[in-house]
Design a protein around this motif. Structure first.
Motif, PDB file in Angstrom:
ATOM      1  N   SER A 124      11.324   9.228   7.101  1.00 42.99           N
ATOM      2  CA  SER A 124      12.165  10.325   6.609  1.00 42.99           C
ATOM      3  C   SER A 124      11.413  11.643   6.680  1.00 42.99           C
ATOM      4  N   THR A 125      10.103  11.606   6.436  1.00 39.40           N
ATOM      5  CA  THR A 125       9.292  12.823   6.520  1.00 39.40           C
ATOM      6  C   THR A 125       9.100  13.242   7.972  1.00 39.40           C
ATOM      7  N   VAL A 126       8.815  12.280   8.837  1.00 41.48           N
ATOM      8  CA  VAL A 126       8.659  12.585  10.265  1.00 41.48           C
ATOM      9  C   VAL A 126       9.940  13.184  10.831  1.00 41.48           C
ATOM     10  N   LEU A 127      11.083  12.625  10.447  1.00 44.85           N
ATOM     11  CA  LEU A 127      12.374  13.059  10.981  1.00 44.85           C
ATOM     12  C   LEU A 127      12.977  14.239  10.214  1.00 44.85           C
ATOM     13  N   GLY A 128      12.381  14.584   9.076  1.00 42.83           N
ATOM     14  CA  GLY A 128      12.884  15.698   8.278  1.00 42.83           C
ATOM     15  C   GLY A 128      14.218  15.398   7.624  1.00 42.83           C
ATOM     16  N   LEU A 129      14.363  14.184   7.089  1.00 44.67           N
ATOM     17  CA  LEU A 129      15.624  13.750   6.492  1.00 44.67           C
ATOM     18  C   LEU A 129      15.445  13.429   5.015  1.00 44.67           C
ATOM     19  N   LEU A 131       0.834  -1.198   0.000  1.00 43.18           N
ATOM     20  CA  LEU A 131       0.000   0.000   0.000  1.00 43.18           C
ATOM     21  C   LEU A 131       0.873   1.253   0.000  1.00 43.18           C
ATOM     22  N   GLN A 132       0.568   2.178  -0.913  1.00 41.12           N
ATOM     23  CA  GLN A 132       1.373   3.389  -1.039  1.00 41.12           C
ATOM     24  C   GLN A 132       0.559   4.635  -0.682  1.00 41.12           C
ATOM     25  N   HIS A 133       1.217   5.559  -0.007  1.00 41.78           N
ATOM     26  CA  HIS A 133       0.669   6.882   0.281  1.00 41.78           C
ATOM     27  C   HIS A 133       1.767   7.913   0.028  1.00 41.78           C
ATOM     28  N   PRO A 134       1.402   9.161  -0.198  1.00 40.24           N
ATOM     29  CA  PRO A 134       2.417  10.218  -0.260  1.00 40.24           C
ATOM     30  C   PRO A 134       3.140  10.318   1.081  1.00 40.24           C
ATOM     31  N   PRO A 135       4.386  10.732   1.082  1.00 38.89           N
ATOM     32  CA  PRO A 135       5.143  10.827   2.333  1.00 38.89           C
ATOM     33  C   PRO A 135       4.428  11.631   3.419  1.00 38.89           C
ATOM     34  N   GLN A 136       3.820  12.741   3.047  1.00 33.66           N
ATOM     35  CA  GLN A 136       3.172  13.590   4.041  1.00 33.66           C
ATOM     36  C   GLN A 136       1.977  12.900   4.679  1.00 33.66           C
ATOM     37  N   THR A 137       1.263  12.086   3.900  1.00 29.85           N
ATOM     38  CA  THR A 137       0.131  11.337   4.453  1.00 29.85           C
ATOM     39  C   THR A 137       0.615  10.347   5.499  1.00 29.85           C
ATOM     40  N   TRP A 138       1.672   9.600   5.168  1.00 20.81           N
ATOM     41  CA  TRP A 138       2.247   8.661   6.143  1.00 20.81           C
ATOM     42  C   TRP A 138       2.676   9.408   7.403  1.00 20.81           C
ATOM     43  N   ALA A 139       3.336  10.539   7.220  1.00 23.54           N
ATOM     44  CA  ALA A 139       3.830  11.302   8.369  1.00 23.54           C
ATOM     45  C   ALA A 139       2.684  11.814   9.234  1.00 23.54           C
ATOM     46  N   ASN A 140       1.589  12.215   8.600  1.00 17.06           N
ATOM     47  CA  ASN A 140       0.451  12.721   9.362  1.00 17.06           C
ATOM     48  C   ASN A 140      -0.178  11.636  10.216  1.00 17.06           C
TER      49      ASN A 140
END
Length: 298
Positions: free
Chosen positions: A241-246, A192-201
């Motif tokens: 990576s999105t959560v950690l800002g990397l 299952l794929q989501h945009p990075p920001q969706t996963w981070a949210n």
């Protein structure tokens, strides 16, 4: 490499307030705190415990058990050498698969298996004067999925996690049951794929308002995994990576993981790193040395 100590299959159940825990063997503990789903606690305490010891939570795969995971790789011998303590939780629900789908575990301070596991950590820190800044979680398959859940829902408890063939936090959210060995829900496991920001949210919404340090993550996956597809590993890297800002800085061979692995570094590799193994199926075997190096314990 060290080998795991022998299992003492007749280990008695130890109450949290009473009987001493015998070093050097796996024992069950009861009465350790809030535990809404009846998750069982097993613990391994080495003969020589470090001052303010680190604590590692080790989560078994679907269909597995605490004793099976204890004996499946050499982590206890590293505990003997380095003085940390290992908690082996065990679930007996859903074919021994972890609760990675319900809001109770996907919410900080909720219910579900996550609550019992955090209680185990609190009990261990209090009883053994553990270092609350050195609490880690790792797991394989369903246990790797639960590793993502624990670092997502409880970033204030865990310093880092290592997920062997797992899936992103909230990947199974809303399904009727966790994934079982027979694959009751394959939407997530098939990549299952989501945009990075969706996963981070999903992660941020698990603990609204949290502004503290986020756990570091190590993601390990086999490229020949047909049960939990390799894309699940890449989706984890997108999420963390999105959560950690990397950002992805460089790729190379897996080093201590072996030449069959590609190593994917984010930033300087100390906060997030991925390993993907050519020809490696389900689940990618845990590597204690690489994991403990990432945790900063050896």
């Amino acid at each position: 490499m060290p080998t795991a100590p022998a299992i003492t299959t007749s280990s008695p159940q130890v109450t949290a307030t009473g009987v001493p825990i015998t070093p050097g063997r796996l024992q069950q503990v009861s009465g350790f705190g809030s535990n809404p789903t009846g998750t069982q606690m097993f613990i391994y305490v080495p003969s020589r415990v470090a001052a303010n010891p680190a604590v590692i939570v080790a989560l078994h795969p679907c269909g597995g058990s605490a004793q099976q995971f204890y004996s499946s790789f050499d982590l206890p011998s590293y505990a003997d050498s380095n003085g940390f303590i290992i908690i082996y939780p065990q679930t007996t629900a859903y074919s021994n698969c972890w609760d990675v789908n319900n809001a109770g575990s996907l919410t900080h301070g909720g219910s579900g298996d996550a609550t019992g596991i955090v209680s185990m950590v609190s009990y261990t820190l209090n009883r053994f004067n553990g270092n609350k800044d050195k609490v880690f979680v790792m797991g394989a398959s369903s246990g790797a999925m639960m590793t993502n859940v624990m670092v997502g829902s409880y970033p204030d408890v865990f310093d880092a996690g290592a997920a062997y063939s797992g899936a992103a936090f909230a990947c199974f959210a809303g399904s009727n049951a966790p994934p079982t060995p027979m694959g009751s829900n394959q939407t997530c496991a098939q990549g299952l794929q989501h945009p990075p920001q969706t996963w981070a949210n999903y992660v941020r919404n698990a603990y609204p308002g949290y502004t503290g340090k986020r756990p570091r993550m190590q993601v390990i996956h086999g490229l020949a995994d047909t049960l939990v597809r390799p894309q699940c590993g890449y989706e984890q890297l997108k999420q963390w990576s999105t959560v950690l800002g990397l950002t992805n800085t460089n790729n190379g061979t897996g080093g201590a993981m072996g030449s069959q692995y590609t190593k994917i570094n984010y930033g300087d590799g100390s906060q997030l790193v991925g390993y993907f193994g050519q020809g490696v199926g389900h689940y990618a075997p845990p590597n204690s040395q690489v994991m403990l190096n990432f945790f900063g314990l050896i």
